[in-house]
Scaffold this motif. Sequence first.
Motif, PDB file in Angstrom:
ATOM      1  N   LYS A   2       0.841  -1.202   0.000  1.00 51.73           N
ATOM      2  CA  LYS A   2       0.000   0.000   0.000  1.00 51.73           C
ATOM      3  C   LYS A   2       0.879   1.257   0.000  1.00 51.73           C
ATOM      4  N   PHE A   4       0.795   5.637  -0.219  1.00 53.78           N
ATOM      5  CA  PHE A   4      -0.037   6.827  -0.039  1.00 53.78           C
ATOM      6  C   PHE A   4       0.659   8.025  -0.671  1.00 53.78           C
ATOM      7  N   THR A  19      -0.800   1.194  -9.974  1.00 53.59           N
ATOM      8  CA  THR A  19      -1.826   0.174  -9.720  1.00 53.59           C
ATOM      9  C   THR A  19      -1.719  -1.003 -10.693  1.00 53.59           C
ATOM     10  N   GLU A  24      -1.479  -1.098  -4.316  1.00 55.69           N
ATOM     11  CA  GLU A  24      -2.651  -0.322  -3.915  1.00 55.69           C
ATOM     12  C   GLU A  24      -2.227   1.113  -3.634  1.00 55.69           C
ATOM     13  N   THR A  26      -3.338   5.048  -2.609  1.00 55.29           N
ATOM     14  CA  THR A  26      -4.303   5.999  -2.069  1.00 55.29           C
ATOM     15  C   THR A  26      -3.776   7.408  -2.313  1.00 55.29           C
ATOM     16  N   TYR A  47       1.188   2.848   6.116  1.00 51.96           N
ATOM     17  CA  TYR A  47       1.366   2.385   4.734  1.00 51.96           C
ATOM     18  C   TYR A  47       2.766   1.793   4.530  1.00 51.96           C
ATOM     19  N   ASP A  48       2.898   1.048   3.420  1.00 50.98           N
ATOM     20  CA  ASP A  48       4.211   0.477   3.072  1.00 50.98           C
ATOM     21  C   ASP A  48       5.115   1.518   2.438  1.00 50.98           C
TER      22      ASP A  48
END
Length: 307
Positions: A2, A4, A19, A24, A26, A47-48
Amino acid sequence: MKIFSIFDDFPQEACRMITDAGIELTVLAKGTARPCGEGLKRIFLEYDGIIIGTGQKMTEDFFLNLQTKKIIATASTGIDHIHIPDEKKNFVTVLNTPDVNSSSVCEYILAVLFSRFHKYEEGMESYSLNLTRPKPSELSGKTVGIIGAGSIGTLLARQLSAFDVKILQWTAHPEKHTNDTALLGEDVFVSMDELCRRSDAVVVAIPQLSSTNNFFSSNFCSLLKSNCVFVGVSRVSVYDVDSLIEKAKNNLNFSLCLDIDFYKELSDKTKSMKNVFLTPHIAGGTIEARKRMFFECAENIVNHVMN
């Protein structure tokens, strides 16, 4: 994984690059204030990976409780806004975009040089107030000293060569730039002292490192011509700013032009000085460069994850 992005205008095409790689993503909600401080820290730990800019300062306390691998993709050439403790560096991969804004910065420098030699500001003032016309001069035929031979310094030297300008350049490792000597002449690389003494304009384009802190010292400042145009696109810590301001105060034909983060104290100190020009770190922040940075951030993340 993930990720961000703190940029609410992160391009859709760049989003798809991420994506499509199975990551993922955001993106900050449109119109939301970019998180800083504790808000950014919470996102970083959740988040990652994150996509940030230079406005997001990540101090050592961001990393103290870190126990998992993280990615920080920064839409910037430098990474001095990210301070990772030595014992946590194995947990963090920092991906930056070092060369994407070189052309934008060079255009900014050229614009400043033309503006100062042609006296555009003085011309506007003389017109509106019906004052005596200023006496502009040409950039052509001048000697321009460039401190730094990275992507910005190298591109600028090549662009200036089209204007019949004598180029002097300083770099810590001139032996790595044989292509430049072939284009600009064997005598292009000189000492700092010689560059400062001989140049009609001096451009500083070196990165902020521990070795470049206060690099352009008061000693170098004292060597500059009294009518020199000084253009700085490096971080403020690279210069002895007080010495440069004093030079401008004592020599009204000296032009001091710095593109640096906003400092109210500095702005207040120079606001009545007509030969000092400050811009808030915008040289590399054009719409086009910003877009290139976003795409390179996306590409960097995908390449890192896939490899």
